[in-house]
Structure formats: structure tokens, C-alpha cells
Design a protein around this motif. Structure first.
Motif, PDB file in Angstrom:
ATOM      1  N   ALA A 263      12.055  -7.033   6.970  1.00 24.96           N
ATOM      2  CA  ALA A 263      11.413  -7.009   5.651  1.00 24.96           C
ATOM      3  C   ALA A 263      10.047  -6.168   5.653  1.00 24.96           C
ATOM      4  O   ALA A 263       9.406  -5.877   6.532  1.00 24.96           O
ATOM      5  N   GLU A 264      10.042  -5.438   4.588  1.00 22.22           N
ATOM      6  CA  GLU A 264       8.809  -4.683   3.845  1.00 22.22           C
ATOM      7  C   GLU A 264       8.276  -5.582   2.839  1.00 22.22           C
ATOM      8  O   GLU A 264       8.785  -6.330   2.296  1.00 22.22           O
ATOM      9  N   ILE A 265       7.209  -5.578   3.043  1.00 18.98           N
ATOM     10  CA  ILE A 265       6.163  -6.229   2.016  1.00 18.98           C
ATOM     11  C   ILE A 265       5.439  -5.412   1.265  1.00 18.98           C
ATOM     12  O   ILE A 265       4.596  -4.412   1.725  1.00 18.98           O
ATOM     13  N   GLN A 266       5.448  -5.207  -0.077  1.00 20.54           N
ATOM     14  CA  GLN A 266       4.720  -4.374  -1.048  1.00 20.54           C
ATOM     15  C   GLN A 266       4.229  -5.004  -2.150  1.00 20.54           C
ATOM     16  O   GLN A 266       4.767  -6.163  -2.549  1.00 20.54           O
ATOM     17  N   TYR A 267       3.138  -4.412  -2.871  1.00 21.09           N
ATOM     18  CA  TYR A 267       2.653  -5.018  -3.832  1.00 21.09           C
ATOM     19  C   TYR A 267       2.368  -4.007  -5.099  1.00 21.09           C
ATOM     20  O   TYR A 267       2.032  -2.877  -4.697  1.00 21.09           O
ATOM     21  N   VAL A 268       2.582  -4.152  -6.309  1.00 17.15           N
ATOM     22  CA  VAL A 268       2.509  -3.512  -7.467  1.00 17.15           C
ATOM     23  C   VAL A 268       1.327  -3.631  -7.992  1.00 17.15           C
ATOM     24  O   VAL A 268       0.836  -4.818  -8.246  1.00 17.15           O
ATOM     25  N   PRO A 269       0.502  -2.493  -8.061  1.00 22.28           N
ATOM     26  CA  PRO A 269      -0.939  -2.659  -8.476  1.00 22.28           C
ATOM     27  C   PRO A 269      -0.771  -3.160  -9.994  1.00 22.28           C
ATOM     28  O   PRO A 269      -0.096  -2.731 -10.879  1.00 22.28           O
ATOM     29  N   ASP A 270      -1.892  -3.864 -10.380  1.00 18.88           N
ATOM     30  CA  ASP A 270      -1.882  -4.383 -11.840  1.00 18.88           C
ATOM     31  C   ASP A 270      -0.917  -5.209 -12.514  1.00 18.88           C
ATOM     32  O   ASP A 270      -0.635  -5.065 -13.377  1.00 18.88           O
TER      33      ASP A 270
END
Length: 296
Positions: A263-270
Motif C-alpha cells: 500500500a501507498e499512503i497519500q494525503y490530498v492538501p486542503d
């Protein structure tokens, strides 16, 4: 008139099984409602699963965009007890993942890319861990396989929705305004109120909630939790969180890695919990980029 939940048809075989006292993992699947956005690509289609109180309409505009950008067919699905899908007294991730598996079999789809938000993300994880051969890739939007503790007001939301009263004969705009006014003391966030109001529909001379509030209320503990899986999925997986949301935290990383080692973990700003609504362009870009990556 006290506002009630909408009584969608319930399927005899499923009810017969459930009345025998079978648990969620043994509940018969129900044929869920879905929409298809066709694309020319022969690659596995994307299948979107919405969150609690949502519906397949939540992803309609994004589905059209993804068809244009990827060429893949996109399906959006109503979970049981939501949208236009049948109502059932059982609402667990074992049951809902079985519904999606049934849909794939009905459509003769050998594999798909599962994209699930919140409750839909946990449904997607459950299906992936039970039947990994059906999943080319997995995208979980702002949810992890850990117990959900970020929001505790769902039971209050259900109670507030059940308590709404709307007189007969009023126009839809008035009904919506009255419902919103009655929800406001409990559901103080206007965005959440508007989201809940998408469930207000007019049927047989009365306004009703199309979501099965009784089933949601009875299974909230199941919906906030996640089944104990000892298997893992070794295919590509993306956990896409909102940077302003607490639903995927560093505390969740070990369980994500255990069940989804690639798995990759990413966060979308705002973006908050509704990542796809808060930041639709970055959301689409993240999915397209994920689809283009070659599995390791």
C-alpha cells in the motif's frame, strides 16, 4: 407527519436466511443498484463504493471525468440500505462485500479496480481480502482498516433524522427547509446537513428517508469496526486521505501495512473527509497516476 425510512423491497431468499439467525458473514447477498459510465478501454473497470448515508450519485460527475481521462468503464454502486438498493436487516462488511461480489458475477466482470470512500472503503477492503482475485487495484478514500473513532455522532444523526416531521402536501423546497431546520440543532455542520438531506425523497404522497435508518442504527458498531482478517492482499493499494481529516493517522499505518503490504499512503492538501468533493481535481489526478503505475 413523522418522517420514516423508505421501505424498499426486500428479497425473499435473503430474508429467509436472515430470519434463521445467520450472522452478517452468512447473510445472502442482495442485488444492488448501480450506474454504468461506459468507456472504450478493455482494461478492468473502476467500481465506486460510497460512504455511510451516501449513494451512487455522489460519484457521477467524477465517473464521467475518469472515463474521459482513462478510457475505462466506471460503475457507481448503491450499498444495501442506501439509494435505490434493497433494504435488509443485516448490514455488515461481510454482507456488503458479498453484494459487490454478486454484482461482479452478474455483470461477468472478472476483475475491477475498487474505489471506496469511508464505509465503501471498508467494504472494498473486505471484498479484496476475501476474494483478491477479483481486484486489480484497491483505492481506499479517507478510511483505514482500523476501528473508526474519528466521528462519534452518527447515532445522533440517525435519531435526528427519525424525529423529523413534515406535513403532507408541502412542496419539496418547503419540505427540505423544514427538515434542515429540524436537523440543525443536532447536525450543526451545514455541509453534513446538506449531505444527509440528499436522502430525503417523495414517495406515495409523503416525504421519506430512503436510507434504512433502523439497519444503520442497529449495525453502527459493525460499521465503525472492521472484521478481523488474517489474510493479506499483495496487489497495488492506495490509501488516499484528506490532509485535514483524522480518518487515516499514523496509528493506522501498522494495520494497513499488515493487510496491504504494497500500500501507498497519500494525503490530498486542503481536503477533509469528503476528499473527492473538497478537491475533485487532485482526487482524479491521484487515481489516474495510481492506475498508470506498474505493480512492483
Amino acid at each position: 407527519m413523522l418522517l420514516r425510512a423508505l421501505g424498499f423491497p426486500r428479497w425473499p431468499r435473503a430474508l429467509a436466511q436472515e430470519r434463521k439467525g445467520l450472522a452478517g458473514s452468512a447473510a445472502m447477498p442482495v442485488p444492488v443498484s448501480y450506474a454504468v459510465f461506459d468507456g472504450p478501454s478493455p482494461q478492468p473497470p473502476l467500481l465506486f463504493l460510497h460512504g455511510l448515508f451516501g449513494s451512487k450519485a455522489n460519484f457521477a460527475s467524477l465517473a464521467k471525468t475518469l472515463v474521459l481521462q482513462t478510457g475505462r468503464k466506471v460503475l457507481t454502486v448503491d450499498a444495501r440500505n442506501h439509494g435505490e438498493s434493497p433494504h435488509s436487516p443485516v448490514m455488515t462488511y461481510e454482507a456488503m462485500s458479498g453484494d459487490v461480489r454478486l454484482l461482479l458475477r452478474q455483470l461477468r466482470l472478472e476483475r475491477c479496480v475498487l474505489v471506496g470512500h469511508s464505509m465503501g472503503g471498508k467494504t472494498a477492503m473486505a471484498l479484496t481480502l476475501r476474494w483478491p482475485e477479483l481486484v486489480e487495484r484497491l483505492v481506499c478514500v479517507d478510511i483505514s482498516p482500523s476501528k473508526t473513532t474519528a466521528v462519534t455522532g452518527f447515532q445522533d444523526f440517525v435519531a435526528a433524522m427519525k424525529a423529523v416531521e413534515i406535513p403532507q402536501g408541502v412542496p419539496r423546497s418547503t419540505a427540505r427547509r423544514l427538515a434542515e431546520e429540524q436537523l440543525r440543532p443536532t447536525v450543526q455542520d451545514p455541509t453534513v446537513r446538506q449531505f444527509l438531506l440528499t436522502n430525503l425523497v417523495y414517495l406515495e404522497d409523503r416525504y421519506v428517508w430512503r436510507v434504512n435508518l433502523d439497519a444503520v442504527s442497529q449495525h453502527l458498531k459493525d460499521l465503525m469496526d472492521f472484521p478481523a482478517f488474517q489474510t493479506h492482499y499483495s496487489g497495488p493499494a492506495l490509501f488516499l486521505g484528506g490532509a485535514k481529516s483524522p480518518y487515516i493517522s499514523s496509528d493506522d499505518y501498522p494495520e494497513i501495512e499488515r493487510l496491504f503490504p504494497e500500500a501507498e499512503i497519500q494525503y490530498v492538501p486542503d481536503a477533509g473527509h469528503w476528499v473527492h468533493a473538497d478537491q475533485p481535481r487532485p482526487f482524479v489526478d491521484a487515481i489516474c497516476s495510481f492506475l498508470e503505475r506498474t505493480p512492483t
